[in-house]
Design an enzyme around this catalytic site. Structure first.
Site: not given
Ligand code: NAP
Length: 405
Positions: A271, A153, A220, A295
């Site tokens: 995930d 971002y 992640k 987000d």
């Protein structure tokens, strides 16, 4: 200015010291913003009046941004608006559209970055009676702390085949020995210990202050080892160094799992976490994560407890906070007095909680819950709720006020 009437001062750890007559700047917002703001501010004023009978009051001060800002000042985000938020320390806003062709990526992102509001906070708590796709939605009570100023971002990116992208690709190929196609678009993902740690510090403090049982670092890092993996490592490091007696790492829990009153620090891969919030939501409370993960995760969580119309948010920095609707300007409903004002009303609940005006936040929360249990709802919830009485945005606000005790 210190001591000026109506202005919030800061105490230890930047906690707000709020005068009884407080000035709060607001941005009405674009699209459905005016409808939502009108309904919400009536609810806020009624609750403050009922709770404090004139002893305390909010003096709302409109500041401009978006369409209204552009029409009146020629600027989408006037400097005075940012100055007011800095001066008064707490503000609230409706949704802002993204100006087309104005050279502005997003007004919302600009506000967060210019005011260094480094944590985006989204509480996700089930309100009984709200339609939910889950079988046991009452198990959902989480709060997302999303890093707000860096990661993908940061907006450092170049379109494919531009001189800038080609320059970066050539650098990667020649100097760094990487296999990158020459016609690639490029985006950069900066993540620093400074920004990650201050976000995680705020999440841990929030858990300690409000007696939440755990903070989960969502990342992640199995693939993105030096950015997202580092986010996890910095989180554990921070907990060990700054909160050694108040936190315990999940892997260090005794066999019976008893944390002895400490906040458990754990981590999950993003995930897998999307599964966890559906299948075992009651095992999680505070979630801290990098910007892009946050987000996606916040909107997925919002869907579990009534959708975007019921999802509050806040952007918080050191001693500065702007509360906001999570959703956008929903242009097709603009001016129709139809949309759900719940997102801004619940953002107000969060704001009054932050100000320490708990009587007000509690009263609004209870009245909103009663209104929904009476099945008096706007179109978005009515279409999912059997036997619902569908009302307009303004009528929903009025019903909440009538339900205040
Ligand atoms: P959106 O305005 O959030 O609306 C998408 C859909 O979400 C709506 O059509 C509606 O679905 C549902 N929705 C949104 N707000 C709702 C509410 N209060 N009550 C009930 N349902 C609600 O997203 P968008 O159309 O993608 O974006 C429009 C503009 O908003 C863009 O310029 C975008 O950049 C901006 N935006 C601003 C913010 C912000 O200010 N924080 C956030 C996101 C987007 P149904 O049609 O199914 O009823």
């Amino acid at each position: 200015m210190a001591g000026e009437p109506g202005i919030i001062q800061l105490g230890p750890d930047n906690r707000p010291i709020v005068p009884d007559q407080v000035i709060i700047p607001f941005i009405e917002g674009d699209g459905v913003g005016p409808d939502i703001w009108k309904a919400s501010v009536a609810v806020f004023d009624a609750a403050v009046k009922k709770a404090y009978r004139g002893k305390r009051a909010v003096h709302w001060m409109e500041v401009l941004a978006g369409d209204k800002g552009h029409a009146r000042t020629g600027q989408w985000l006037p400097a005075e608006t940012l100055e007011s938020f800095k001066k008064y320390r707490v503000g609230i806003k409706g949704p802002l559209g993204t100006p087309i062709g104005g050279g502005i990526r997003s007004l919302n992102v600009a506000i967060r970055q210019k005011l260094d509001l480094y944590a985006c906070i989204r509480p996700v708590k089930y309100i009984p009676g709200v339609p939910s796709p889950l079988r046991e939605p009452e198990k959902v009570n989480m709060i997302v702390f999303r890093e707000n100023v860096e990661d993908l971002y940061a907006g450092i990116e170049w379109p494919a085949n531009t001189p800038e992208a080609v320059k970066v690709v050539e650098f990667l190929r020649k100097e760094m020995g990487q296999q990158v196609r020459m016609d690639s678009a490029i985006g950069i993902k900066p993540m620093s210990p400074f920004n990650s740690k201050r976000l995680i510090r705020m999440a841990i403090r929030w858990a300690l202050d409000r007696q939440y049982p755990s903070v989960t670092l969502v990342h992640k890092g199995n693939i993105l080892k030096f950015t997202e993996g580092a986010f996890r490592d910095w989180g554990y490091e921070l907990a060990r160094e700054e909160f050694p007696s108040q936190t315990i790492r999940e892997s260090e829990l005794p066999p019976d799992g008893n944390a002895g009153g400490k906040v458990v620090i754990k981590d999950r891969i993003t995930d897998a976490m999307f599964q966890q919030i559906l299948l075992r939501p009651d095992e999680y409370s505070v979630l801290a994560m990098p910007n892009l993960n946050g987000d996606y995760m916040s909107d997925a969580l919002a869907a579990e407890v009534g959708g975007l119309g019921m999802a509050p948010g806040a952007n918080i920095g050191d001693g500065l906070a702007v509360f906001e609707a999570t959703h956008g300007t929903a242009p097709k409903y603009a001016g129709k007095d139809a949309i759900n004002p719940g997102s801004v009303i619940l953002s107000g609940v969060l704001m009054f909680d932050y100000l320490g005006w708990k009587e007000v936040s509690g009263m609004i929360q209870t009245a909103l819950q009663k209104t929904i249990q009476d099945k008096i709802v706007t179109y978005d919830l009515a279409r999912q709720l059997k036997g619902a009485i569908e009302v307009k945005c303004s009528e929903f606000g009025r019903a909440i006020i009538e339900n205040m005790e």
